[in-house]
Design an enzyme around this catalytic site. Structure first.
Site, PDB file in Angstrom:
ATOM      1  CG  ASP A 111      13.460  10.072 -17.055  1.00  0.00           C
ATOM      2  OD1 ASP A 111      12.979   9.785 -15.948  1.00  0.00           O
ATOM      3  OD2 ASP A 111      12.786  10.140 -18.096  1.00  0.00           O
TER       4      ASP A 111
ATOM      5  CB  SER B 238      11.211   1.458  -5.834  1.00  0.00           C
ATOM      6  OG  SER B 238      11.524   2.020  -7.085  1.00  0.00           O
TER       7      SER B 238
ATOM      8  CE  LYS C  57       7.577   2.228  -2.749  1.00  0.00           C
ATOM      9  NZ  LYS C  57       6.637   1.275  -2.112  1.00  0.00           N
TER      10      LYS C  57
ATOM     11  CE1 TYR D 298       6.605   4.909  -5.160  1.00  0.00           C
ATOM     12  CE2 TYR D 298       8.414   5.159  -6.713  1.00  0.00           C
ATOM     13  CZ  TYR D 298       7.532   4.351  -6.029  1.00  0.00           C
ATOM     14  OH  TYR D 298       7.580   2.990  -6.204  1.00  0.00           O
TER      15      TYR D 298
ATOM     16  CB  ALA E 148      -0.925  -0.005   1.213  1.00  0.00           C
TER      17      ALA E 148
ATOM     18  CG  LEU F 104       7.319   1.989 -22.105  1.00  0.00           C
ATOM     19  CD1 LEU F 104       7.156   3.200 -22.999  1.00  0.00           C
ATOM     20  CD2 LEU F 104       8.707   1.359 -22.278  1.00  0.00           C
TER      21      LEU F 104
END
Length: 353
Positions: free
Chosen positions: A309, A125, A154, A150, A82, A201
Site C-alpha cells: 500500500d 488502472s 494491466k 493483477y 473482462a 473499501l
C-alpha cells in the site's frame, strides 16, 4: 455505434451499458459470470427501457465461441472490462491471473483483428503507476513497479495494446486508467456485488453498515497524510461509465460527428487518460462522510499496514476534460449516498438468477 462489452455484467460494465444506450449506442455483452450476475443485466435493461440487452455467456479465452459471436454480429468497437481483479487473490494465484487476463485478451484481440474490429477501450488502472513519481498523477507520470500480479497484467496489457497499434495503424486504442470506483446507480437497482469478503473499501463499509460484517479494518493510521490513513481518488461509478462513452469519440474524431472537444485530438491512434476526480479522500474521510450523509455509524479498528500500500494516490484529470470533454460530476456525498442506497435495498446483493 454497436459496441462489444466484455465483462458487461460486472460492476462497471453494467453501469456503462446504461450510459451507452442513453447516448444512442447499442451493445452486446459477453461475460463468463465468474464474478458477476445476469440479474444486473436485466435490471440495467429495465433502467434503460429496453426488453433486454443481448448477452452471451462466453469466456474471452474461448476462441471458438468468440469466432461464432463475430460471425453473427458486426461491432464498431470493443469496451474491454473482462478480467480477474482481486489484488490479494492475484498474489496467491498469479498463474490464473496471467493466463486469464493476458491470455484471454490476446485471444480477444486476435479474433477482433480477423473480423476487422480494431477499436478498443481498455479498462486499465492507476495501479500501473506503482508508487507514483508525482502527485497529482498526470498521464506523463512514468509507469512504476507494480506490487501484485493483477497490477502487472494491466501494465503488460497496456504495452501489448500499444505495440499492436504501433505495428498496425488501423488500430485505435484508448487506455482508461481508473482510480477508485465507488457508488452505484442512484436508483439502487444495480451496484457493486463482490463475491465473499470485499476487496475494496466502500462495499466493506456498506456491509458493516447493513450488519453483514462486525467492523471495518483500517490498514494503517501512520501514513504521511492529514489523518494518517491512506488517501485515494474515489470516483462515482456513473462518472466512470460516462467516461467510456466520451472516449468513443476517439474512434470518430475525423468523421462528421467531430465535436469541439475531440477536435483537439490530432493523433487519436493510441491515447491514455486518467479517470478520477482529482481529489484525494482518506479512508476516514469516507467513513465519516458515510455516517454524516446516511446517519449510519460504521465501527472500525486500526490494523497494521498492508504490504504494497502507498500513502497517497490521486490524479490530475485535466487531459480527459480537455480532449474528451469529460469530468466527474459527483462528489463524496453522492458516492456514499448511492453506495448505501444500493446496499440498503439489496442487503444480500443480487438474488440468484
Amino acid at each position: 455505434m454497436n459496441i462489444l462489452v466484455t465483462g458487461g455484467a460486472g460492476f462497471i460494465g453494467s453501469h456503462t451499458l446504461i450510459e451507452l444506450y442513453h447516448a444512442g449506442h447499442t451493445a452486446v455483452v459477453i461475460d463468463n459470470l465468474s464474478n458477476s450476475n445476469p440479474v444486473a443485466l436485466r435490471r440495467a435493461a429495465e433502467l434503460i427501457g429496453v426488453p433486454e440487452i443481448p448477452f452471451h455467456q462466453i469466456d474471452i479465452r474461448d476462441r471458438q465461441a468468440l469466432e461464432q459471436l463475430f460471425a453473427h454480429h458486426t461491432f464498431d468497437a470493443c469496451i474491454h472490462f473482462a478480467g480477474l481483479k482481486a489484488v490479494g487473490e492475484s498474489v496467491a494465484k498469479p498463474w490464473e491471473y496471467y493466463e486469464n487476463n493476458i491470455g484471454g485478451t490476446l485471444t480477444l484481440l486476435d479474433v477482433m483483428r480477423h473480423h476487422h474490429c480494431k477499436n478498443i477501450i481498455f479498462s486499465s488502472s492507476a495501479t500501473v503507476y506503482g508508487d507514483p513519481a508525482e502527485i497529482p498523477i498526470t498521464e506523463n507520470c512514468p509507469k512504476g513497479t507494480c506490487t501484485n500480479p493483477y497490477g502487472w497484467t494491466k501494465s503488460m496489457l497496456e504495452q501489448v495494446l500499444m505495440d499492436i497499434q504501433k505495428a498496425d495503424p488501423e488500430w485505435n486504442v484508448v487506455l482508461l486508467r481508473y482510480f477508485n470506483p465507488v457508488g452505484a446507480h442512484p436508483s439502487g437497482r444495480i451496484g457493486e456485488n463482490p463475491n465473499g469478503i470485499p476487496n475494496n473499501l466502500m462495499p466493506y463499509i456498506t456491509q458493516v453498515a447493513v450488519g453483514k460484517r462486525p467492523e471495518l479494518g483500517v490498514f494503517g493510521d501512520d501514513y504521511d497524510t492529514p489523518d494518517g490513513t491512506g488517501v485515494r481518488d474515489y470516483i462515482h461509478v456513473c462518472d466512470l461509465a460516462a467516461a467510456h462513452v466520451a472516449a468513443l469519440q476517439c474512434f470518430t474524431a475525423h468523421s462528421s460527428q467531430i465535436t469541439a472537444h475531440s477536435s483537439q485530438i490530432t493523433n487519436h491512434k493510441s491515447l491514455i487518460y486518467n479517470i478520477g476526480t482529482g481529489h484525494g479522500y482518506s479512508v476516514l474521510d469516507m467513513v465519516n462522510a458515510f455516517t454524516r450523509v446516511n446517519g449510519v455509524s460504521v465501527p472500525y479498528r486500526i490494523q497494521p499496514r498492508r504490504a504494497g500500500d502507498i500513502a497517497t494516490c490521486y490524479c490530475d484529470p485535466a487531459k480527459a476534460k480537455a480532449e474528451l470533454g469529460w469530468e466527474a460530476k459527483y462528489g463524496i456525498d453522492e458516492m456514499v449516498r448511492d453506495s448505501w442506497n444500493w446496499q440498503r435495498q439489496n442487503p444480500e446483493g443480487y438474488p440468484e438468477p
